[in-house]
Structure formats: C-alpha cells, structure tokens
Design a protein around this motif. Structure first.
Motif, short mmCIF file in Angstrom:
data_model
loop_
_atom_site.label_atom_id
_atom_site.label_comp_id
_atom_site.label_asym_id
_atom_site.label_seq_id
_atom_site.Cartn_x
_atom_site.Cartn_y
_atom_site.Cartn_z
N GLY A 1 40.42 40.38 32.67
CA GLY A 1 41.58 39.59 32.34
C GLY A 1 41.37 38.65 31.17
N ALA A 2 40.13 38.24 30.95
CA ALA A 2 39.84 37.31 29.86
C ALA A 2 38.39 37.50 29.41
N VAL A 3 38.16 37.38 28.12
CA VAL A 3 36.82 37.48 27.53
C VAL A 3 36.57 36.21 26.73
N ILE A 4 35.46 35.56 27.00
CA ILE A 4 35.08 34.33 26.29
C ILE A 4 33.78 34.58 25.55
N HIS A 5 33.82 34.46 24.24
CA HIS A 5 32.61 34.56 23.42
C HIS A 5 32.07 33.15 23.22
N ILE B 1 36.60 37.71 34.56
CA ILE B 1 36.53 36.82 33.41
C ILE B 1 35.11 36.93 32.85
N ALA B 2 34.97 37.56 31.70
CA ALA B 2 33.65 37.83 31.12
C ALA B 2 33.29 36.73 30.13
N VAL B 3 32.14 36.13 30.32
CA VAL B 3 31.61 35.11 29.41
C VAL B 3 30.39 35.71 28.72
N VAL B 4 30.45 35.90 27.41
CA VAL B 4 29.38 36.54 26.65
C VAL B 4 28.62 35.45 25.89
N THR B 5 27.33 35.32 26.17
CA THR B 5 26.51 34.28 25.57
C THR B 5 25.22 34.88 25.01
N HIS B 6 24.46 34.03 24.33
CA HIS B 6 23.08 34.36 23.96
C HIS B 6 22.15 33.87 25.06
N THR B 7 20.85 33.87 24.81
CA THR B 7 19.87 33.42 25.80
C THR B 7 20.14 31.97 26.19
N ILE B 8 20.16 31.70 27.47
CA ILE B 8 20.40 30.35 27.98
C ILE B 8 19.05 29.64 28.09
N ILE C 1 44.88 28.19 27.64
CA ILE C 1 43.67 28.90 28.07
C ILE C 1 43.47 28.75 29.57
N THR C 2 43.72 27.54 30.10
CA THR C 2 43.56 27.33 31.54
C THR C 2 44.53 28.18 32.34
N GLU C 3 45.77 28.28 31.88
CA GLU C 3 46.74 29.13 32.57
C GLU C 3 46.29 30.58 32.58
N THR C 4 45.74 31.04 31.48
CA THR C 4 45.28 32.43 31.41
C THR C 4 44.12 32.68 32.36
N LEU C 5 43.18 31.73 32.42
CA LEU C 5 42.02 31.89 33.30
C LEU C 5 42.43 31.86 34.76
N VAL C 6 43.34 30.95 35.13
CA VAL C 6 43.81 30.88 36.51
C VAL C 6 44.54 32.16 36.89
N SER C 7 45.34 32.68 35.96
CA SER C 7 46.07 33.92 36.23
C SER C 7 45.12 35.09 36.40
N ALA C 8 44.10 35.18 35.55
CA ALA C 8 43.14 36.29 35.65
C ALA C 8 42.35 36.21 36.95
N SER C 9 41.92 34.99 37.32
CA SER C 9 41.15 34.84 38.56
C SER C 9 42.02 35.11 39.79
N GLY C 10 43.29 34.66 39.74
CA GLY C 10 44.18 34.88 40.88
C GLY C 10 44.52 36.34 41.10
N SER C 11 44.59 37.12 40.02
CA SER C 11 44.91 38.54 40.14
C SER C 11 43.69 39.41 40.40
N GLY C 12 42.51 38.78 40.51
CA GLY C 12 41.30 39.53 40.81
C GLY C 12 40.64 40.19 39.62
N LYS C 13 41.13 39.91 38.41
CA LYS C 13 40.52 40.49 37.22
C LYS C 13 39.29 39.69 36.79
#
Length: 496
Positions: free
Chosen positions: A439-443, A192-199, A178-190
């Motif tokens: 590049g990545a979606v985190i639910h 990273i969407a984090v979808v949450t409920h009310t914080i 997962i870390t490799e995927t996140l670093v790759s997405a951030s490095g390529s400028g894509k």
C-alpha cells in the motif's frame, strides 16, 4: 665544474688556441658567434632602447595587476554558500563566542564502521569534520567520505521543503496526507515497505521498531550496493553467531590478504590501517609485519604488500584449498588432520601444481606457507568482501587450523543491529509491489531506483504502488526517486 677540453677535429673548422670553449658555436667558430662577439660592446649596443616600440605592460605593472587579481579572489572567498544576511545576536548563547569555533562529538553514518567524529562549528554552523581522537575505533582518523559529509548539509540540490506530486507544499498538509495514506494501507492489510541502508544507530532502530508497532503491516528492508554479508553468513555457519570479533591486526606478524583491500575501501578500513602501520614504522622498535596480497585487480593493499601475487578472483578458493592441504593434509599441524571428513574436501588440491597452472612465483608460495606455519597464532588470512560465502568458510577453517583465532579480540566485536535483506526478500518486495499488495513504499534516505540491479525491475514495480514516499536527508530533485515518488520530505542529517 671542471673545464671541458675541446676535442681534436679533422675538418676545416679550427678551435681557439687555448683549447677551451663555452659553446658549440664557439668550438666550431660559427660566424654568428663571431659577429655577436664583435658587437658585444659596440656603440649601437650601448644605445638606450626605444621606449615607444616596447610593450606597454612593464614588469612592475604586470606584478601589480597579478597582486590585485589575487586580492579580489581572496576577498570573494566565503565560508557560507548561501551568502545570506548576517544578523547580530539579541540573546547570545552562553557557549558561543564570536570568532571562536565550538566542537561537538558525533558519529559518522557514512558507512557501517560508525567512526567517531568531531564537528567544528561557527555560530552553530558545521564547517569541518575531523576524527575523534578519543574514539576507540578510529582514534582521530577519518576517511575522505567522512570529511566530505559536511558538503551534504549545504548542497544546493538538497530538498528543503516537502513536495507532493512534484509541487512544493507545507509540512502540515504533507504530514496529514502521508499519515492518512499509511493508516489506510495498514487498515486494509496492505504492506508498508520501508527501504533503508544499513542501520548503525540504535536510536534509529528504536524509531523503526516504534513505527512497526504503530503500523503493524510495516516491514523494513535494508540493502547496500557493496556489503560483507558473505563474510557474516560464513562466520555464522562456522561459529554459530553473526557478530564477528574485531581483528587485532597490530598483533599479526604475517598478513595474507585474499582479494581484500582492507587498507583501501573495505569495512573497518580506518581501524585496520591504524593497526597495520603500527608495525611498519622504522622509528618503532616493534618487529615489522609482512604482508602478502593475492588479488586480481590493483588495490592500495596490493601496492603496499611485501609480496603481491596476481590471481583471478575465481581461483582464490582453489588457492585456499591448496593451502589447507599443505598445512593440514601434509604437515599435519591441526587436529583436523585426523578427521577424514575434513581432509577429503581438499586432499586432491596440490599447491605446486596450482602455482604452475596459474604462473605464480613458487619461491613466494613457499615463503607464504613457511611464514604461516612458523607464525602460528600470530598470522591471519583475511578474505575480501567480494569473495563468496564458501571461500570465507574455507578461510575460517585455515585460520582455525593455524591457531590464528587468537588474533580476534575477546572484548569487542562488530555488531549487527539489523541484518541486510537477502536477495529473496528484495525479490519478494518487488513481486508484492507489482501485484498491488504493497500500500505504501517509503525510501528512507535511499535511492533503490538507481542502486538496485535492473534485473529486479524495481522501477516498474514501484509505479504500481499507490503511495511512494521519498524521505531523504540528502535527496536531490533530479534523480529516479523524485521522478517516480508522489511525496517527498527532507530529513535531518548527522549534523542537524
């Protein structure tokens, strides 16, 4: 009970000479009654019954079997669902006494109210959730959702280990991938969407802020299926801020609920219920409050109201306009009556014509207006979450004209750590996923595949994202997230 005299009869059946009877069969001299009366003390009736022809299960044996069944059922009860082995402590913690529970204060994150709770534990395992009596919001009360939150901890469907492509894996491999995927997405400028409920947790918000610092392209989207964003947006347009002060419902003599179930399932339900019942206690010297409920569906608030008016939801705003015209335009109560820009908005709305049009009780409407005018500063008109923003703005104007803003607390208010994402922002996220710009979606403990409207086409857009990570504390294997996401990780709950 008095004896009942037999009525006079003209048929052939005659009653007994005394004129009293114990049944209709005796009254009308039924042959079967006479036969049973003659055989009451006959020799045959006094004979012992034949035991061989009786049932083999006697009353005593039946009660014994029932008692044994209850004992076996009680013996099968267990506090723990896993029925694992019980090991003794080698080094028992100082605060643990076997057989005695420990209590820990925490905060319930089941909704945005963030009520205080006390978690009862035995040997470190939570077994019951109650309200915290020292918490300023709920003061010992807790809703059924909060009480049932302990079941999520022991749910057999809960994810216990990480999984990659629906196959169980270990934490080291999952974190590395997962870390490799996140670093790759951030490095390529894509993105990273984090979808949450009310914080509702400041700690969680800080963690998400640090995540965005580590991955600059990360963006947080928060949503709720039901929310009060319309009320918050209306308050911001009316008073210039998004934080709504806490409503002191215990000081209100007149309460008008417009399509609002504040005693049932809306935000601050526990706090409002606690305040409302303080002035409904017959043993209390406080003056009773009066509740008007105007709603289109049956709610707990409507069933508790002194006056309930049934009205379509789409006609609520017109009712508020009629009340504004009655209070400001006709009775000239507020300084707004001198502002033609304000009065021109509702001058054409007539309350009596509205009552006739929607078949409302005119006497109740008159009582409502008189109570609002008589109790200026001690009444409140409260709109429900389902009402649109324009209706809430009109309600804010009505309360301001009557001086009801005095009931809003000056010491506490409902804060918003992170605003919910708008419909436009959610549509932009779906569009970005569909076009490959994400590049990545985190639910994060959410299930947008199930919750969001099919009009968003979220599931189809999610399939086009390279990395789809389901990070959930109560996530289950058989849901939309598990089917579409490539990585799954359980997270801790509020009791861990």
């Amino acid at each position: 009970m008095k004896d009942i005299k037999a009525p006079e009869t003209n048929n052939d059946n005659t009653v007994n000479e005394s004129g009293y009877w114990r049944s209709f069969k005796e009254l009308y001299k039924d042959p079967s009654f006479d036969k049973a009366l003659k055989n009451e003390f006959s020799p045959e009736a006094l004979q012992k019954p034949e035991v061989d022809k009786m049932s083999a299960v006697t009353r005593r044996r039946f009660l014994a079997l029932m008692g044994a069944s209850a004992a076996f059922a009680a013996a099968g009860c267990n506090n723990y669902q896993d029925k694992g082995f019980i090991y003794p402590y080698n080094n028992k913690p100082e605060e643990v006494i076997l057989g005695l529970p420990n209590f820990y204060a925490s905060t319930c994150s089941g909704c945005s109210s963030a009520c205080g709770i006390l978690v009862k534990t035995r040997e470190g395992r939570p077994i019951k959730v109650d309200g915290n009596p020292d918490h300023p919001v709920n003061k010992g009360k807790i809703c059924t959702k909060g009480q049932a939150s302990v079941m999520n901890l022991y749910s057999p469907e809960r994810l216990k280990e990480p999984a990659m492509n629906k196959a169980q894996t270990n934490w080291n491999d999952a974190n590395k991938k997962i870390t490799e995927t996140l670093v790759s997405a951030s490095g390529s400028g894509k993105e990273i969407a984090v979808v949450t409920h009310t914080i509702v947790s400041p700690t969680l918000k800080k963690l998400l802020d640090e995540f965005k610092v580590t991955y600059p392209t990360a963006k947080v989207y928060s949503y709720e299926v039901f929310n009060d964003s319309a009320r918050i947006n209306a308050w911001q347009k009316s008073y210039g801020k998004r934080s709504i002060p806490v409503l002191q419902l215990d000081k209100a003599k007149i309460i008008v609920a417009l399509e609002s179930d504040f005693l049932g399932n809306e935000k601050n339900m526990l706090e409002f219920t606690r305040m409302f019942v303080q002035n409904r206690d017959v043993m209390n010297a406080n003056e009773f409050n009066r509740l008007y409920s105007v709603e289109g569906a049956v709610t707990a608030t409507g069933m508790s109201a002194d006056y309930r008016l049934r009205l379509r939801t789409d006609a609520i705003e017109e009712l508020v306009m009629c009340l504004l015209n009655e209070v400001i335009g006709k009775k000239k109560i507020s300084a707004f009556a001198m502002d033609s820009r304000v009065t021109s908005v509702f001058s054409s709305n007539d309350l009596k014509q509205f009552a006739v049009k929607h078949k409302l009780d005119e006497k109740v409407i008159d009582h409502l207006v008189n109570d609002l005018v008589k109790n200026q500063g001690a009444a409140i008109v409260y709109g429900g979450d389902k009402l649109p923003e324009s209706t809430h703005i009109a309600i804010n104007l009505l309360n301001d004209a009557l001086g009801n803003t005095k009931l809003y607390s000056a010491d506490s208010e409902n804060t918003e750590l992170m605003p919910l994402s708008t419909s436009a922002e959610m549509e932009a996220l779906v569009s970005a996923m569909a076009s490959g710009r994400v590049g990545a979606v985190i639910h994060f403990d959410t299930n947008p595949v199930y919750n969001l409207s099919p009009d968003y086409n979220y599931a189809e857009a999610l399939k086009k994202s390279a990395c789809k990570h389901n990070f959930g504390g109560t996530g289950k294997r058989n849901n939309g997230n598990f089917e579409l996401c490539t990585a799954h990780s359980p997270c801790t709950g509020i009791m861990e």
